[in-house]
Structures are given as C-alpha cells and as structure tokens.
Design a protein around this motif. Structure first.
Motif, PDB file in Angstrom:
ATOM      1  N   ARG A 363       0.829  -1.209   0.000  1.00  0.00           N
ATOM      2  CA  ARG A 363       0.000   0.000   0.000  1.00  0.00           C
ATOM      3  C   ARG A 363       0.865   1.262   0.000  1.00  0.00           C
ATOM      4  NH1 ARG A 363      -3.573  -2.883   3.641  1.00  0.00           N
ATOM      5  NH2 ARG A 363      -2.459  -1.966   5.404  1.00  0.00           N
ATOM      6  N   ALA A 364       1.952   1.227   0.761  1.00  0.00           N
ATOM      7  CA  ALA A 364       2.854   2.381   0.797  1.00  0.00           C
ATOM      8  C   ALA A 364       3.484   2.625  -0.569  1.00  0.00           C
ATOM      9  CB  ALA A 364       3.943   2.153   1.848  1.00  0.00           C
ATOM     10  N   LEU A 365       3.918   1.549  -1.229  1.00  0.00           N
ATOM     11  CA  LEU A 365       4.526   1.681  -2.561  1.00  0.00           C
ATOM     12  C   LEU A 365       3.522   2.224  -3.572  1.00  0.00           C
ATOM     13  CD1 LEU A 365       6.574  -1.632  -2.626  1.00  0.00           C
ATOM     14  CD2 LEU A 365       7.514   0.676  -2.557  1.00  0.00           C
ATOM     15  N   GLU A 366       2.304   1.734  -3.513  1.00  0.00           N
ATOM     16  CA  GLU A 366       1.281   2.215  -4.441  1.00  0.00           C
ATOM     17  C   GLU A 366       0.982   3.690  -4.210  1.00  0.00           C
ATOM     18  OE1 GLU A 366      -1.903  -0.460  -3.693  1.00  0.00           O
ATOM     19  OE2 GLU A 366      -1.005  -2.124  -4.821  1.00  0.00           O
ATOM     20  N   SER A 367       0.966   4.105  -2.955  1.00  0.00           N
ATOM     21  CA  SER A 367       0.731   5.506  -2.642  1.00  0.00           C
ATOM     22  C   SER A 367       1.876   6.383  -3.134  1.00  0.00           C
ATOM     23  CB  SER A 367       0.555   5.676  -1.131  1.00  0.00           C
ATOM     24  OG  SER A 367       0.428   7.024  -0.779  1.00  0.00           O
ATOM     25  N   LEU A 368       3.106   5.934  -2.928  1.00  0.00           N
ATOM     26  CA  LEU A 368       4.266   6.696  -3.382  1.00  0.00           C
ATOM     27  C   LEU A 368       4.353   6.726  -4.911  1.00  0.00           C
ATOM     28  CD1 LEU A 368       6.886   5.406  -0.794  1.00  0.00           C
ATOM     29  CD2 LEU A 368       5.978   7.729  -0.933  1.00  0.00           C
ATOM     30  N   ALA A 369       3.978   5.623  -5.547  1.00  0.00           N
ATOM     31  CA  ALA A 369       4.004   5.573  -7.013  1.00  0.00           C
ATOM     32  C   ALA A 369       2.981   6.536  -7.606  1.00  0.00           C
ATOM     33  CB  ALA A 369       3.743   4.152  -7.491  1.00  0.00           C
ATOM     34  N   ALA A 370       1.850   6.698  -6.937  1.00  0.00           N
ATOM     35  CA  ALA A 370       0.805   7.596  -7.445  1.00  0.00           C
ATOM     36  C   ALA A 370       1.268   9.046  -7.466  1.00  0.00           C
ATOM     37  CB  ALA A 370      -0.451   7.456  -6.587  1.00  0.00           C
ATOM     38  N   THR A 371       2.214   9.386  -6.591  1.00  0.00           N
ATOM     39  CA  THR A 371       2.740  10.753  -6.551  1.00  0.00           C
ATOM     40  C   THR A 371       4.088  10.874  -7.267  1.00  0.00           C
ATOM     41  OG1 THR A 371       3.742  10.297  -4.386  1.00  0.00           O
ATOM     42  CG2 THR A 371       1.540  11.275  -4.401  1.00  0.00           C
ATOM     43  N   GLY A 372       4.526   9.797  -7.933  1.00  0.00           N
ATOM     44  CA  GLY A 372       5.757   9.840  -8.709  1.00  0.00           C
ATOM     45  C   GLY A 372       7.035   9.768  -7.904  1.00  0.00           C
ATOM     46  N   LYS A 373       6.950   9.372  -6.639  1.00  0.00           N
ATOM     47  CA  LYS A 373       8.139   9.321  -5.797  1.00  0.00           C
ATOM     48  C   LYS A 373       8.882   8.004  -5.904  1.00  0.00           C
ATOM     49  CE  LYS A 373       6.328  12.778  -2.666  1.00  0.00           C
ATOM     50  NZ  LYS A 373       5.723  13.066  -1.357  1.00  0.00           N
ATOM     51  N   VAL A 374       8.215   6.961  -6.363  1.00  0.00           N
ATOM     52  CA  VAL A 374       8.884   5.695  -6.659  1.00  0.00           C
ATOM     53  C   VAL A 374       8.373   5.182  -7.998  1.00  0.00           C
ATOM     54  CG1 VAL A 374       9.122   5.123  -4.217  1.00  0.00           C
ATOM     55  CG2 VAL A 374       7.168   4.248  -5.488  1.00  0.00           C
TER      56      VAL A 374
END
Length: 406
Positions: A363-374
C-alpha cells in the motif's frame, strides 16, 4: 587451471568484466561459466549471472567442493545487491564453512562480509558487530579490506559515531585506490557523502534548521531534551524512552515539545492525535487517558501539567527542548529511506527490512508511485521498486538500526 581462466579471473579481480568476457564468453565448462556469471553480475545483469553461477555449481565435480562454495558465495552477493533478502542464509553459512575448512580464508572472509552486510541492511547492528569482530582484515587483499571498512563505516553511521565513520571511510578509500577498482572507489565516495548531507531538521521555538549527522550526534550527547521524530524516541535526563509502538503518545509528545515552553490547546492535541476535526466529550476523555499514560512514562524525564486551555511540558533539569525531525517528512519515509540507496527492491524484501506486513508495504509503494516518488519495473514476483533518478534527500536516521544510545 588454464591461462584463459587465469587471465579472466585476474580481470574480474581488477573490476574489468569486459576483459574477462573476452576470454571466457564462449566457454561452457564449469570454471568458464562461473567467471561468466561473475562478469555478468559486475555488469548488472543479475538474472543471467545467477543462472550461470548455478550451472557452474552443478558442473563442478564431487571433489571440487571449494569451487562450488565459491559459486554459492557469488550468488549470495548477487542476492544481497539485488535485495533478495529471502535468499537462504544457511546455504551461505555452509559454503563459508567449506571454504574455511579448505584453507580459502579470503573467500571465507568475503562470505562473512556478505552475512554482515545483510544484517546491517536489516538493522541488526549488534549481531553484525559480533560477527564482524571475528574477522581480522589485515591479511585481506585491498579490495576485501575496502569492503570491510565500508561495513565498519556503515555500522558507525547507524550508531551516530561520525568520527569512527570518517576514519573507516578514509581507510576504505586508501584500500580502494590500492585495488584500483573504479566501482569500489565510487562506492566509497558515495558512502562518504552521507556524512556531508542533511540528516535531520532541528525544530525549536518555532525555528527550523538542517543538521548534518555530526551535529545530530553532538545534540544527542548534550543535556538538551530531544524528541526524536526520526526514530520516535525521547532523549532526556541521560535516558532514552522509545515510543515507536505508541504513535498517539508520540504525537502528543512531539506537539508538546514543539510548543515548549508554552502550552498546547486540547483541541489541537485532539485533532493531531486522533485525526478528527470535530471533538466531542469522548475525545476529551480519551485525551485525558492518553495524557495520563504519557505522564506516567515521562515521569523520570519530565512533567506534563494541565493548563487552563490544554497541557504543557516541563523538564526536570534540561534548559532547552527541541524536536529532531527528518529533512523532508513523508507519510512513508521509512520506505523512501531504504529505496534511496539506488538499488531496486522487491516489496517482499522491503517488508523483511522494515519488519512490516507485505500488504502494508504494498500500500505504501502504491501511494508513493501515485505521486511519482517511486517507480516499478517487471511484473509479478519479478517486480522491483526504486526511486526516480533524482530522489528527495533521504535521512540515514530513518534506516533500520538501534537507538543512538545503544
């Protein structure tokens, strides 16, 4: 061993994988496959490298236990670099014992270094130090000495021992230049930059400023009352109290420290701790309960007193109260801190390193990916995550490790 194999091995030892491949690229015997695998690993093709090393290990005969053990050690290093933390460590321990019993002390020491680096990555600093203490780096070749000193520096950085870290990095740099391996020299330089990068923010009386790791070490050694928002601990009166498993109490503690010496209103404490905009009597009752718990835990260090509009913090002897926060605060800062090493991680490896559930990490990765941070590449079990080419400033204090006082 024939001349081509010898020449390829020497090329790999000096960090020249292309030179090694020129000599063994067309060979399918076990020694050739092993050297091809190591060369591909140095070039970054870990999937192909693992396949070649496994083929080489199968190709060595029953009397070639040392050669098979060396293949296992090489595969273990690839697993570590590619952040495959589920790779069987017992297999590496058996291989190291085999190398030690046959007198191959250099490769046995290299296997031990891999075990220590894995423990360091997981934040198990005490176990890593005990294991590393068994090694004497004096007889090692320069490349192995550089790797050893990098581990020592990594441990010192995690423990906020900057002088020890600088000494170890200086020794690592000297050994890397003696080895004359560009990739190793670059690794030492990259590790050295951590000491000169912002490690935290100091928040006191409404002002903020960035601190280097050395300044953080000095601060935590001072009599200042410090609320560490990087590791969720409180330093005061010569003691350290962890609130890592008490997020509500830590939120209250941080708000009181940021407002010190003034008080904080009940409405603001309720909004921050319980994440609600509309407080009712049940929230106020819960705040009194949580404040009672915080007051009991803080009693050896400080007092929390009720005021007309809220609560205020008062220390026993410290003349100042500050908050130590990450350079940039993110909701999933610990995930970003691990990804900031530039390597690609699987979600399962992040879960192991952080001690969190796989679903929480996903969930953390998906959240960060949505904002372009990963960003990710691959699919299914082969999916890997990494930061974009220019990541935000990470904090070494967010990485797994012991409390600074340990």
């Amino acid at each position: 061993m024939d001349s081509l194999i010898t020449a390829a091995a020497r090329a790999l030892a000096t960090g020249d994988p292309l030179g090694a491949l020129k000599r063994v690229a067309l060979r399918d015997d076990a020694p050739g496959l092993a050297l091809r695998g190591i060369a591909m690993a140095q070039l970054g093709d870990f999937v192909r490298a693992k396949a070649l090393l496994r083929s080489a290990a199968r190709g060595f005969g029953p009397k070639e236990a040392v050669a098979r053990a060396r293949c296992i050690v090489a595969e273990a290093e690839i697993a570590l670099v590619s952040r495959d933390l589920s790779w069987p460590v017992k297999t590496l321990e058996v291989a190291r014992a085999t190398l030690q019993s046959h007198g191959d002390r250099v490769n046995a020491a290299h296997a031990r270094n891999i075990e220590v680096r894995r423990l360091l990555l997981l934040g198990r600093i005490d176990d890593a130090e005990r294991m590393l203490a068994e090694l004497d780096p004096t007889p090692f070749p320069p490349a192995s000495r550089a790797a050893h000193e990098l581990i020592v520096a990594g441990m010192a950085i995690r423990r906020l021992q900057t002088k020890r870290a600088r000494v170890a990095l200086a020794r690592a740099g000297h050994a890397a230049h003696l080895a004359n391996i560009p990739a190793l020299m670059a690794e030492v330089e990259s590790a050295s930059r951590v000491l000169d990068a912002p490690a935290a923010r100091l928040i006191a009386r409404g002002d903020e400023r960035l601190l280097l790791l050395e300044e953080v070490e000095t601060l935590l050694a001072s009599p200042t009352f410090v609320v560490d928002a990087c590791r969720h601990v409180v330093h005061g009166e010569g003691a350290v109290m962890s609130l890592a498993t008490r997020p509500i109490l830590f939120t209250l503690m941080r708000r009181l420290a940021e407002a010190w010496p003034a008080d904080v209103s009940r409405s603001l404490l309720i909004a921050d701790a319980f994440r609600t905009k509309h407080a009712d009597e049940s929230h106020r009752a819960r705040l009194r309960v949580e404040m009672g718990r915080l007051r009991a835990m803080l009693r050896p260090m400080a007092e929390v007193s009720a005021t007309e509009r809220g609560f205020a913090l008062a220390t026993h002897h410290a003349s100042d109260v500050v908050v130590l926060a990450p350079p940039t605060e993110e909701r999933h800062a610990s995930v970003l801190a691990l990804l900031a090493d530039g390597e690609s991680w699987s979600s399962s490896a992040l879960s192991i390193a952080l001690g969190a559930s796989p679903r929480t990490v996903q969930r953390a990765l998906e959240s960060l990916a949505a904002t372009g941070k990963v960003q990710s590449f691959g699919r299914g079990p082969a999916r890997r995550w990494m930061t974009p080419p220019v990541p935000d400033v990470p904090s070494i204090l967010l990485l797994p490790g012991p409390l600074p006082s340990d």
